[in-house]
Design an enzyme around this catalytic site. Structure first.
Site, PDB file in Angstrom:
ATOM      1  N   GLY A 165      30.934  37.396  33.860  1.00 47.48           N
ATOM      2  CA  GLY A 165      29.538  37.468  33.469  1.00 47.48           C
ATOM      3  C   GLY A 165      29.078  36.520  32.400  1.00 47.48           C
ATOM      4  N   LYS A 172      39.778  26.967  43.821  1.00 47.80           N
ATOM      5  CA  LYS A 172      39.673  28.113  44.714  1.00 47.80           C
ATOM      6  C   LYS A 172      41.086  28.643  44.952  1.00 47.80           C
ATOM      7  CE  LYS A 172      38.047  30.815  47.931  1.00 47.80           C
ATOM      8  NZ  LYS A 172      37.287  31.976  47.442  1.00 47.80           N
ATOM      9  N   GLY A 229      29.305  38.687  37.584  1.00 52.89           N
ATOM     10  CA  GLY A 229      28.019  38.426  36.938  1.00 52.89           C
ATOM     11  C   GLY A 229      27.840  39.219  35.657  1.00 52.89           C
ATOM     12  N   THR A 237      37.179  40.409  39.945  1.00 59.48           N
ATOM     13  CA  THR A 237      35.951  41.179  40.197  1.00 59.48           C
ATOM     14  C   THR A 237      36.235  42.675  40.344  1.00 59.48           C
ATOM     15  OG1 THR A 237      36.205  40.676  42.541  1.00 59.48           O
ATOM     16  CG2 THR A 237      34.728  39.266  41.276  1.00 59.48           C
ATOM     17  N   ASN A 271      44.935  27.765  41.448  1.00 61.56           N
ATOM     18  CA  ASN A 271      44.977  29.216  41.599  1.00 61.56           C
ATOM     19  C   ASN A 271      45.554  29.507  42.969  1.00 61.56           C
ATOM     20  OD1 ASN A 271      43.815  31.776  42.756  1.00 61.56           O
ATOM     21  ND2 ASN A 271      42.949  32.002  40.705  1.00 61.56           N
ATOM     22  N   CYS A 324      42.793  39.884  44.180  1.00 64.41           N
ATOM     23  CA  CYS A 324      41.596  39.736  45.007  1.00 64.41           C
ATOM     24  C   CYS A 324      41.301  41.055  45.710  1.00 64.41           C
ATOM     25  CB  CYS A 324      41.774  38.639  46.031  1.00 64.41           C
ATOM     26  SG  CYS A 324      40.310  38.481  47.057  1.00 64.41           S
ATOM     27  N   GLY A 348      31.939  31.581  36.174  1.00 62.70           N
ATOM     28  CA  GLY A 348      31.920  31.789  37.615  1.00 62.70           C
ATOM     29  C   GLY A 348      30.524  31.786  38.196  1.00 62.70           C
TER      30      GLY A 348
HETATM   31  C1  LIG Z   1      31.983  33.925  45.462  1.00 64.55           C
HETATM   32  C2  LIG Z   1      33.186  34.181  44.615  1.00 64.55           C
HETATM   33  C3  LIG Z   1      34.447  33.783  45.051  1.00 64.55           C
HETATM   34  C4  LIG Z   1      35.574  34.044  44.279  1.00 64.55           C
HETATM   35  N1  LIG Z   1      36.794  33.626  44.708  1.00 64.55           N
HETATM   36  C5  LIG Z   1      37.892  33.825  43.943  1.00 64.55           C
HETATM   37  C6  LIG Z   1      39.156  33.346  44.336  1.00 64.55           C
HETATM   38  O1  LIG Z   1      39.312  32.713  45.383  1.00 64.55           O
HETATM   39  N2  LIG Z   1      40.218  33.589  43.521  1.00 64.55           N
HETATM   40  C7  LIG Z   1      40.099  34.262  42.333  1.00 64.55           C
HETATM   41  O2  LIG Z   1      41.096  34.427  41.641  1.00 64.55           O
HETATM   42  N3  LIG Z   1      38.902  34.719  41.919  1.00 64.55           N
HETATM   43  C8  LIG Z   1      37.796  34.516  42.695  1.00 64.55           C
HETATM   44  N4  LIG Z   1      36.570  34.969  42.267  1.00 64.55           N
HETATM   45  C9  LIG Z   1      36.455  35.646  40.965  1.00 64.55           C
HETATM   46  C10 LIG Z   1      35.987  34.645  39.886  1.00 64.55           C
HETATM   47  O3  LIG Z   1      36.941  33.644  39.686  1.00 64.55           O
HETATM   48  C11 LIG Z   1      35.703  35.360  38.543  1.00 64.55           C
HETATM   49  O4  LIG Z   1      36.918  35.862  38.035  1.00 64.55           O
HETATM   50  C12 LIG Z   1      34.711  36.484  38.676  1.00 64.55           C
HETATM   51  O5  LIG Z   1      33.654  36.064  39.506  1.00 64.55           O
HETATM   52  C13 LIG Z   1      34.148  36.976  37.346  1.00 64.55           C
HETATM   53  O6  LIG Z   1      33.481  35.965  36.663  1.00 64.55           O
HETATM   54  P1  LIG Z   1      31.882  35.708  36.720  1.00 64.55           P
HETATM   55  O7  LIG Z   1      31.223  37.004  36.432  1.00 64.55           O
HETATM   56  O8  LIG Z   1      31.656  34.652  35.704  1.00 64.55           O
HETATM   57  O9  LIG Z   1      31.574  35.235  38.110  1.00 64.55           O
HETATM   58  C14 LIG Z   1      35.438  34.716  43.041  1.00 64.55           C
HETATM   59  C15 LIG Z   1      34.167  35.107  42.605  1.00 64.55           C
HETATM   60  C16 LIG Z   1      33.047  34.849  43.359  1.00 64.55           C
HETATM   61  C17 LIG Z   1      31.713  35.291  42.854  1.00 64.55           C
END
Ligand SMILES: Cc1cc2nc3c(=O)[nH]c(=O)nc-3n(C[C@H](O)[C@H](O)[C@H](O)COP(=O)(O)O)c2cc1C
Ligand SMILES: Cc1cc2nc3c(=O)[nH]c(=O)nc-3n(C[C@H](O)[C@H](O)[C@H](O)COP(=O)(O)OP(=O)(O)OC[C@H]3O[C@@H](n4cnc5c(N)ncnc54)[C@H](O)[C@@H]3O)c2cc1C
Ligand SMILES: Cc1cc2nc3c(=O)[nH]c(=O)nc-3n(C[C@H](O)[C@H](O)[C@H](O)COP(=O)(O)OP(=O)(O)OC[C@H]3O[C@@H](n4cnc5c(N)ncnc54)[C@H](O)[C@@H]3O)c2cc1C
Ligand SMILES: Cc1cc2nc3c(=O)[nH]c(=O)nc-3n(C[C@H](O)[C@H](O)[C@H](O)COP(=O)(O)O)c2cc1C
Ligand code: FES
Ligand code: FES
Lengths: 259, 315, 315, 259
Positions: B244, B45, B217, B193, B99, B130, B265
């Site tokens: 995603g 995290k 996603g 995101t 991270n 972020c 993720g």
């Molecule tokens: C609930 C949640 C919390 C996240 N927290 C962080 C974070 O603390 N630091 C970070 O760099 N990315 C964070 N992300 C982004 C994810 O690491 C990832 O880059 C993003 O969700 C895209 O990948 P995915 O589509 O596989 O989820 C978070 C994503 C989600 C959904």
């Protein structure tokens, strides 16, 4: 703290309409059933589809033998889809998750308020109260008679409906307040819509040990996402509903009041 | 058993599967669902200097093929991570990438210094992206100069593998990737995101307390795929794809597009035991096609440069 | 029957439902599926001065909750549109908005002049944002100065309702919207498609001939929702939302976010008869909640400005 | 040019496994059935889900009474999902779409090459040849015997398999070439994988009137999206597979050769 949990592909045994838009589905889930406690939940997800994407949380409604049941109101994409599955189709269950209601003890009197889909906990609580030897009284509220699920349980059950079509005409907390004039339970449990919980916290929280099952949006149910904060009372910090809850002692938490 | 090893800087990962920051707590939560040591790496995290309580609820909402989140970097702080979580991760056999996030440039440097001192921390991922914190955060990620400055300063104090996680919410992500490369980053993660939003039409309120949140996603996969492709053509350091991934096919697709490794993720919320199945799928794909080393697939896309409108812009 | 009328410039639409350019041919194709006159407006496929054959196949591919396309502005040209299609649309009772695209600034002006001469053309939508053509197209849409210049010149020759369709592939779409407003546009469409990509892992080829294509469908809705919200807070001309509308709830959500009207695109491929159902859903929603005029819902989102990270950036 | 078409919610009557991974589903579709012609297709989409999002094209396999059937190989998300539906569940059909095979005439000899899911057209072609009084000969190719659907038709059917497990050992076009030495059909039809069509165009296209049903990605099937171009021969322009096709005279089109 959450204990052991399983990710289990569970077969649907049957689904019945138990009240207006309210279904009970029974699933074969031999790993989860033996260890689940009242107030814990399962995250339910679908095989082979991205819609819905995230799992849905459901309180375990009953658990016996190798059969687990969930009770749900078909309001949205997840619940409508589950209600339409055929026996033999599969769902993925992740559970049991979270911290349930406190252990019940022999001879203790417990009053349980449930409303809407919160009624899911009635069967499992009855079952564990039976085992523990505690006395349960249910207070079950709904908008209308047609929404009340007729549970086959031996415990005393009082009903309240907003439109007066069954039982007390009014809300369940008012009914409990009336009945509390002549009795004093050892504990109060609540599971239902947030306004009901807020009102229970206010009315009983300071004088009777009160345990409330809260509902928040959840993405994971396992403590992975930090998506389900519940305000700690008198503190800037949060609990996580999925791990520290969903059942909290009402003195431990604050409900956020929408501006 | 095919060879799935990949390298980012000096770091060799046994396979390209990493967890994405913020999607499995500190990594220790995964152990109930699978053997964490099968992963290429576990990314923590986002850690801040002081613990953070995060944003008010609601923090998550589902949308079509995705979710919005606005956690607000809720975390236990770097100190407790090092004291409590690293020993658990070590025991699980996880390769740890920390991270970090901050509101001030100096704080990135302090965090990097602290984590450099831990033998168990094998790499650092800078979250400059972020979308859900009010200061810093996305601002850092959308200004090339600030990004360069942070990477340069962190690079001085952190000699192990340094990865910069980029925001996708910019016109030309390649410029940010190139800036990170120029300042000595060992890899870039594409991407964090996307700024998104959803409204409950019955209450007329946003479904996320901060109104906008970060979209993740399967919904974002095609957009992130294009960015991974574009970035991989612009830099020579490894690109780590994040966005995603739900199936092993998605992993292979990103690698063919140009990714060296990938982060999982949102998938973990639905199928926390997915990594084992993803690895198995990739293995079978490689076996079927007699691919001996996964690294030979990286950027293997067959395409004609002349067909791509964006590659012809600056001609 | 609730009042669904909305205004864009001098143009009054009987309801906010428009078709999105390029998703129902020239509009005449809809007639087999529903009474086209129930729509607020029909937006034509992007028209160019000369007919265009478009890109080589494959031009479309499905992705999670969306699709990629790279049609390359295949169209019959403005002349044939005026001669052959306008009479049919008139007969169907459709309110016509012509969408135009070009590679050169002068061509936008010529197109606008030609279409201004047709009484049946009630508005113009400038496509400055097609991601799938090699010159012009997206370049126009990602440079504020070029955009201003085109809008200014077109505004001179086209006095009826003028709408500028923006690309979402930029860091701050509000700047483009404001530029369009400053040059006298009557509305902005937010947004065209997102640059995206998909690869067939078995052939290792891109699923779209031009490698990248434009992503549309429900996948993009949350991102476009955030952009509609942000743009509607930055300009005072109407915003037309385009991105991922599949249900009547999606229409209401965009309107609450700040849109005055909406465009239906990809949905028409799956449910070509959807517009009637969308209108019925909106009507029932309004009746249930005793909303008399749809226009009173526009931008009705309940939110606290202080909660929004992006709105505090420039404080 | 396409004629009238309907958007119809069709109930699944049954689904059977007809060969390896190959299913035939029958649907009640009273509006489309009476007007469909051999070689036309329907776009099939799902109610209440965004996954898959776009409709899928299927050649009409048979159409009689109020029953329409489709034949498909369960390869991806759409076909796997359709194959798993229960009788009574619904699909949305849009059709009939496109331009089918040319009218058949009494006494004419037509040879039809089909491969893989292209075999879908066998029943409907047999039925309309029967009505018209033309003579059909089918040439049906597959990788292996297990993939051949055993159709109950009276027309002569020759098989070819890549692995030699049934019929001719080799590809269907080679088999046709052999048989063509002793005969001369009036027309040749083809429906199957693109390499088969390319080879038919090359071998027969210049000497026998040859009609090929082409398969391209399609988003809409109705001429809305311009997503399905097929190169016109000797021209920079395109046809649309969904309206001008999917059946084309082989001299009208060029197959793009991948670089
Ligand atoms: C609930 C949640 C919390 C996240 N927290 C962080 C974070 O603390 N630091 C970070 O760099 N990315 C964070 N992300 C982004 C994810 O690491 C990832 O880059 C993003 O969700 C895209 O990948 P995915 O589509 O596989 O989820 C978070 C994503 C989600 C959904
Ligand atoms: C710990 C926990 C336990 C839970 N236990 C249960 C349980 O036992 N049984 C149960 O049924 N649910 C339970 N829930 C809620 C459950 O997780 C789902 O959120 C709920 O069932 C709705 O899911 P869905 O997929 O059907 O709806 P979604 O598609 O996710 O969303 C539907 C939502 O849209 C909104 N909505 C839709 N239509 C309307 C309308 N006409 N008016 C107003 N709002 C509308 C509502 O907010 C509704 O919830 C629990 C949640 C938690 C966190
Ligand atoms: C006019 C027309 C008529 C058609 N008629 C028929 C018909 O009658 N019957 C029929 O079955 N189809 C027919 N099709 C094709 C059909 O529309 C679908 O594209 C097809 O059925 C696959 O759909 P799906 O949703 O199952 O697969 P999708 O999920 O859309 O995609 C699956 C695709 O992924 C690829 N893929 C997946 N796994 C593998 C693997 N292991 N190796 C290689 N590639 C892989 C393949 O390209 C495969 O098609 C027709 C198409 C057109 C245009
Ligand atoms: C196949 C296809 C063709 C399109 N052609 C055009 C076009 O010619 N001009 C244009 O301005 N937008 C075009 N668009 C973009 C749409 O008008 C619309 O803005 C976009 O698809 C987002 O909306 P949706 O998600 O509802 O489809 C096209 C989109 C698709 C899917
Ligand atoms: S729901 Fe993810 S941490 Fe509680
Ligand atoms: S599939 Fe859309 S035009 Fe042919």
């Amino acid at each position: 703290m959450a204990g052991k949990s399983f990710l289990e592909t569970a077969v649907i045994l049957d689904t019945r309409l138990a009240a207006e838009r309210t279904y009970i589905s029974r699933l074969r889930s031999p790993q989860i059933v033996p260890i689940v406690e009242a107030g814990q939940f399962v995250m339910v997800s679908f095989q082979d589809t991205l819609d819905p994407l995230l799992p849905r949380a459901f309180s375990v409604c009953d658990a016996t033998g190798d059969t687990l049941s969930i009770l749900y109101v078909a309001v949205g994409r997840g619940t409508r889809k589950i209600s339409g599955l055929f026996p033999g189709e599969k769902l993925i269950l992740n559970g049991p998750l979270g911290t349930g209601f406190p252990r019940m003890e022999r001879g203790k009197n417990i009053w349980v308020a449930v409303g809407g889909s919160g009624a899911a906990i009635v069967p499992i609580l009855s079952r564990s109260a039976g085992k523990a030897g505690s006395e349960l009284r249910f207070f079950y509220g709904a908008r209308s008679k047609s929404q009340l699920v007729p549970f086959e349980i031996s415990a005393y059950t009082a009903h309240a409906t907003d439109d007066g079509t069954a039982g007390f005409h009014g809300n369940i907390v008012d009914l409990m307040k009336l009945e509390l004039k002549g009795a004093e339970p050892d504990m109060v449990f609540g599971c239902g819509p947030t306004p009901m919980l807020v009102s229970m916290q206010k009315e009983f929280g300071n004088r009777i040990p009160t345990y409330l099952s809260v509902e928040t949006p959840m993405a994971c149910g396992m403590g992975f996402c930090q998506g389900c904060p519940v305000k700690r009372s008198g503190d800037a910090d949060y609990y996580l509903a999925c791990k520290d809850g969903p059942v909290f002692r009402s003195t431990e938490i604050e409900f956020e009041v929408k501006p | 058993m095919p060879d799935m090893k990949v390298r980012i800087g000096d770091l060799e990962l046994k396979n390209p599967l990493m967890t994405a920051s913020g999607t499995c707590g500190y990594g220790d939560e995964l152990k109930g669902y699978f053997d964490t040591s099968i992963l290429g790496a576990v990314v923590s995290k986002s850690l801040t200097l002081e613990p953070k309580v995060g944003n008010e609820p609601p923090r998550v909402a589902e949308v079509a093929c995705g979710m919005l989140n606005s956690i607000g970097l809720a975390n236990i702080g770097v100190r407790r991570f090092m004291d409590e979580k690293i020993p658990i991760l070590d025991e699980l056999g996880a390769l740890i990438i920390a991270n970090i996030a901050a509101k001030r440039v100096e704080d990135y440097v302090s965090l990097a210094e602290m984590l450099a001192a831990s033998k168990s921390v094998r790499g650092l991922e800078l979250n400059l992206s972020c979308p859900n914190v009010k200061e810093g955060g996305i601002e850092f990620g959308t200004d090339v100069k600030t990004l360069s400055n942070i990477v340069k300063l962190v690079r001085k104090v952190f000699k192990k593998t340094l990865i910069v996680k980029l925001t996708p919410n910019v016109t030309r992500i390649e410029e940010f990737a190139s800036a990170a490369e120029a300042e000595g980053a060992d890899g870039v993660t594409v991407a964090n995101t996307y700024v998104g939003m959803a409204i409950d039409i019955y209450t007329m309120s946003p479904k996320i307390h901060t109104v906008t949140g970060g979209l993740s996603g399967p919904a974002v996969k095609p957009i992130t795929m294009a960015k991974v492709f574009q970035v991989s053509k612009s830099v020579s350091i490894p690109v780590i794809a994040s966005g995603g991934i739900f199936t092993w096919q998605d992993v292979v697709e990103y690698i063919i597009a140009g990714a060296t490794a990938v982060e999982i993720g949102t998938l973990l919320f639905t199928k926390p035991d997915a990594p084992g199945r993803l690895l198995k799928g990739i293995e079978e794909y490689m076996a079927d096609r007699k691919i001996e080393r996964l690294s030979s697939l990286i950027g293997g896309i067959r395409f004609d440069r002349d067909n791509v409108p964006h590659m012809n812009h600056h001609k």
